[in-house]
Design a protein around this motif. Structure first.
Motif, PDB file in Angstrom:
ATOM      1  N   ARG A 199       8.488 -70.960  11.077  1.00 48.14           N
ATOM      2  CA  ARG A 199       9.348 -72.183  11.019  1.00 48.14           C
ATOM      3  C   ARG A 199       8.758 -73.202  11.710  1.00 48.14           C
ATOM      4  NH1 ARG A 199      14.867 -69.320  11.094  1.00 48.14           N
ATOM      5  NH2 ARG A 199      14.306 -67.141  11.305  1.00 48.14           N
ATOM      6  N   THR A 200       9.421 -74.280  11.599  1.00 46.58           N
ATOM      7  CA  THR A 200       9.111 -75.549  12.129  1.00 46.58           C
ATOM      8  C   THR A 200       9.884 -75.325  13.669  1.00 46.58           C
ATOM      9  OG1 THR A 200      10.990 -76.913  11.530  1.00 46.58           O
ATOM     10  CG2 THR A 200       8.640 -77.110  10.277  1.00 46.58           C
ATOM     11  N   ASN A 201       9.243 -76.097  14.654  1.00 46.84           N
ATOM     12  CA  ASN A 201      10.161 -75.903  15.902  1.00 46.84           C
ATOM     13  C   ASN A 201      11.580 -76.507  15.746  1.00 46.84           C
ATOM     14  OD1 ASN A 201       9.716 -75.036  18.723  1.00 46.84           O
ATOM     15  ND2 ASN A 201       9.748 -77.124  19.456  1.00 46.84           N
ATOM     16  N   THR A 229       6.320 -71.920   6.630  1.00 47.87           N
ATOM     17  CA  THR A 229       5.183 -72.672   7.006  1.00 47.87           C
ATOM     18  C   THR A 229       4.212 -72.184   7.999  1.00 47.87           C
ATOM     19  OG1 THR A 229       4.521 -74.879   7.498  1.00 47.87           O
ATOM     20  CG2 THR A 229       6.526 -73.973   8.793  1.00 47.87           C
ATOM     21  N   ASP A 252       2.137 -73.993   9.973  1.00 44.19           N
ATOM     22  CA  ASP A 252       1.646 -74.801  10.791  1.00 44.19           C
ATOM     23  C   ASP A 252       1.453 -74.548  12.082  1.00 44.19           C
ATOM     24  OD1 ASP A 252       1.976 -76.801   8.676  1.00 44.19           O
ATOM     25  OD2 ASP A 252       3.844 -77.608   9.139  1.00 44.19           O
ATOM     26  N   ASN A 296       7.812 -72.020  18.262  1.00 44.74           N
ATOM     27  CA  ASN A 296       7.294 -71.561  16.954  1.00 44.74           C
ATOM     28  C   ASN A 296       5.621 -71.231  17.187  1.00 44.74           C
ATOM     29  OD1 ASN A 296       6.419 -74.268  17.249  1.00 44.74           O
ATOM     30  ND2 ASN A 296       6.227 -74.600  15.004  1.00 44.74           N
TER      31      ASN A 296
END
Length: 272
Positions: free
Chosen positions: A32-34, A50, A52, A238
């Motif tokens: 996940r994104t933060n 994601t 990332d 994350n």
């Protein structure tokens, strides 16, 4: 199928879920994104996965250095413990001398002290030797923790090998070292693997002495890097979960491939 078997399979499935849920949750948060981590309601599977967080970890040279530090220290400690415990276990199993029982008692006594009580003595010794904040400090400390149990494990494994093999090797002209490397060591492979797995896991997961004996990124292991992601005002959850997942993965993979030998080594000598 009998009810007893269904109950057994159900219990196994429950235990597998209990073991795998933390790994699955770490991976779920890491994908996940933060911002999505704090979304309400929090979903078990991220809506927009994601990588990332993993990319940011791998592109951070400090985090890569922490990984390299952990691998370097853990592998060297494992190799040292395999060599020393195999030789020591062979000596305790096959040779007789007056202080043998005292040696075994001393090895057992070393396991009775909480690690936190030894942190200050280790710090003073390592600092006095000029090894503070070095790989050598961690290698010496971790080896001293893992070696006693490894020696006892290898001794029990060597005890399970018939002494007649030693006698036959001696008749054929083998000395103590020849007997060890040619006759004793090959059947000890499960014990060596069990020792290696135990030592690697101990060195990879150790945290307390890494804090006490190291100061900066040049020698600190990965366990301290996880704490570095917890900030005073904000935490990149994350990235924290991504790094935790990446730190756990090597242990899971190693255990999956050698679990049979690991269990065989741990139970060596329990049944005659």
């Amino acid at each position: 199928m009998p009810l007893k078997k269904w109950s057994l399979y159900g219990l196994i499935a429950l235990l597998i879920c209990i073991v795998l849920i933390p790994m699955f949750w770490m991976l779920s948060i890491a994908l996940r994104t933060n911002l999505e981590v704090f979304s309400i309601p929090l979903k078990l599977i991220p809506a927009h996965p994601t990588f990332d967080a993993f990319r940011q970890i791998l592109q951070n040279p400090d985090m890569v250095r922490l990984f390299m530090n952990s691998y370097f220290v853990s592998i060297l400690v494992t190799l040292l413990c395999i060599l020393l415990s195999a030789l020591s276990g062979y000596g305790l199993s096959r040779f007789q001398y007056k202080s043998k029982k005292l040696v075994v008692l001393y090895i057992l006594l070393t396991q009775m002290f909480p690690m936190v009580l030894l942190s200050i003595p280790y710090f003073l010794i390592i600092s006095g030797m000029g090894l503070y904040n070095t790989y050598t400090a961690l290698i010496l400390a971790y080896t001293s923790f893992a070696l006693p149990f490894s020696i006892l494990m290898m001794r029990d494994f060597v005890n399970s090998i018939p002494r007649e093999l030693d006698e036959a090797a001696t008749i054929d002209g083998c000395g103590p070292y020849g007997t060890f490397f040619r006759i004793i060591l090959p059947p000890c492979l499960p014990g060596l693997i069990a020792t290696a797995v135990y030592t690697f896991i101990l060195a990879w997961n150790e945290y307390l002495f890494a804090v006490v004996l190291t100061q900066d990124i040049t020698s600190r292991p990965l366990t301290l890097g996880i704490g570095m992601l917890i900030g005073e005002y904000t935490t990149q959850w994350n990235q924290l979960m991504a790094l935790s997942f990446m730190a756990s993965a090597p242990l899971v993979i190693v255990f999956m491939f050698v679990q049979k030998y690991f269990l065989q080594g741990l139970t060596a000598g329990s049944v005659k």
